[in-house]
Scaffold this motif. Structure first.
Motif: not given
Length: 467
Positions: A255, A268-270, A343-344, A347
């Motif tokens: 992330t 990855t965050s989604k 982090n997610a 982003n």
């Protein structure tokens, strides 16, 4: 101490003018190394016509007297030249302030002891180290009586993180830098705090492109992100502590755009935000039966299986069946999971994200895991760690530190910008009190916490400023 020969000199004429003036006046506590970069208040004073005024400067909590340093003991172990520096012609109070300012700008949790002249510090990735100030003495070969010796000792944790912070501390102590981190994002470790923009008090509105139409077939980046997350799941399911620790570190790297690229980090965050298997690592459960029941009832609701620890899900359940290492391990997992969540959220709110309404639509969806009361209350409880010393956090293994407080403020701030429910939660009395304490602690010891709390304060007072 013969390794200080390269910096040793007894001629004060070579000192800069600022060092000679400090040595002559000997102020009780320096005000600031960066007098032109003071934090600004977000609301105008009632007796002032300006839009915002300067807030009082926070004084360094490491109040070291110039004549309180002790000599190095006779049988003291040899010092490592890579972790030690000799600062000639400078008083102890000035060196202590330089070190404290460097720790603040690097957002290192620290606890000062003015009697033993030591500082116990902890980085965001749980690297514990100690800083000691010694008085120089005359040796058979070189005279060190005209300066201060700064020594950094690593107690536990990542050696790379320690040497990065140690190098910055020694440079700041010698007066070679102001303590600010001048590295670029790709030169930093993914476990560190992300670089903040230069101006954080008054964020500018970012114009975003309209949301793109989502294709029916998943893109290769989404498929690749799902494959990597499945490998992380396999590591989290193992009963070895090192595997679980490595899995959480890998999630942080997945992330972080500077490590894997923005496209992969966004995908990855989604996935992490849409599915609910990450949140149990953050939420403080109340009893031991809830995690097993939740796994049985929701195991078929998510595309990725929900990971669970073999012994327990949270160290807050009970400490009867846990050793000290296991409790510290689960506390570290929770801190890393909170970093992954921040982090997610960062982003998906970045200006490069074409799907700018992703988080708003997610928060408006029914049964959104981000709006669960347990998650919000857990993040609110983490704010109490803003003024908690690192020694207390290390001894208890169950309490949040100032690092978790900063990440919790950042998560709640991003959610409040897209959900009126979270913004209303911020306006509650107990949250405003904790925000005030966290903002004060951030201004004095933690730059990242200061940045996050200033953004929250700016958002909450936007209506008052517009009147």
């Amino acid at each position: 101490m013969s390794f200080f020969s390269s910096n040793s000199t007894n001629n004060n004429s070579t000192l800069p003018q600022s060092s000679r003036s400090d040595q002559e006046s000997l102020p009780p506590a320096p005000d600031s190394l960066l007098s032109n970069q003071l934090p600004q208040s977000l609301l105008a004073s009632k007796n002032s016509n300006t839009s915002h005024i300067a807030m009082p400067r926070p004084r360094t909590p490491w109040a070291v007297k110039d004549h309180s340093l002790k000599h190095i003991p006779k049988y003291y172990p040899p010092m490592d030249r890579n972790c030690t520096a000799f600062v000639p012609g400078t008083t102890a109070s000035v060196v202590a302030f330089r070190v404290a300012e460097c720790l603040r700008q690097h957002s290192v949790a620290v606890e000062y002891d003015n009697e033993s002249i030591t500082a116990n510090a902890m980085t965001v990735d749980r690297c514990h180290f100690e800083i000691q100030l010694w008085k120089g003495k005359i040796t058979p070969t070189v005279d060190y009586s005209h300066g201060v010796v700064v020594e950094c000792l690593r107690r536990s944790g990542n050696a790379i993180s320690f040497h990065q912070v140690c190098s910055a501390i020694l440079q700041a102590a010698r007066g070679e830098s102001s303590g600010a981190d001048s590295r670029k994002p790709h030169q930093t470790n993914a476990m560190e705090y992300p670089r903040m923009p230069p101006s954080i008090a008054r964020p500018t509105a970012v114009s975003r492109k309209p949301s793109a139409v989502v294709a029916s077939t998943p893109s290769p980046s989404v498929m690749s992100a799902r494959d990597t997350l499945e490998r992380v799941q396999e590591l989290l399911k193992k009963d070895r502590l090192e595997c679980q620790h490595l899995a959480m570190e890998r999630l942080i790297q997945l992330t972080t755009p500077s490590v894997c690229g923005y496209s992969h980090a966004l995908s990855t965050s989604k996935i992490l935000l849409s599915e609910s298997w990450l949140y149990p690592y953050i939420i403080a459960e109340q009893n031991e039966k809830e995690p097993a029941q939740a796994e049985d009832t929701k195991s078929t609701s998510f595309a990725l299986p929900k990971p669970t620890l073999r012994r327990s899900l949270s160290p807050r359940l009970t400490s009867n069946n846990f050793c000290q290492n296991e409790m510290q391990h689960e506390t570290h997992l929770r801190a890393f999971a909170l970093r992954v969540l921040f982090n997610a959220l960062s982003n998906v709110m970045d200006a490069q994200n074409e799907d700018s309404q992703f988080l708003s639509n997610l928060l408006q969806s029914p049964d959104c895991p981000l709006l669960e009361s347990k998650l919000l209350e857990t993040l609110a409880e983490d704010l109490q760690g803003a003024n908690r010393p690192p020694s207390v956090v290390e001894a208890s293994c169950q309490l949040a530190s100032i690092h978790e407080a900063a990440l919790a403020v950042g998560c709640l701030r991003i959610m409040a910008e897209n959900a009126p429910t979270v913004k209303k939660f911020w306006n509650s009395e107990h949250m405003l009190e904790r925000l005030q304490v966290a903002r004060s602690c951030g201004r004095s010891t933690h730059a990242f916490l200061q940045a996050q709390t200033d953004l929250v304060h700016y958002s909450l007072t936007e209506d008052a400023r517009s009147c």
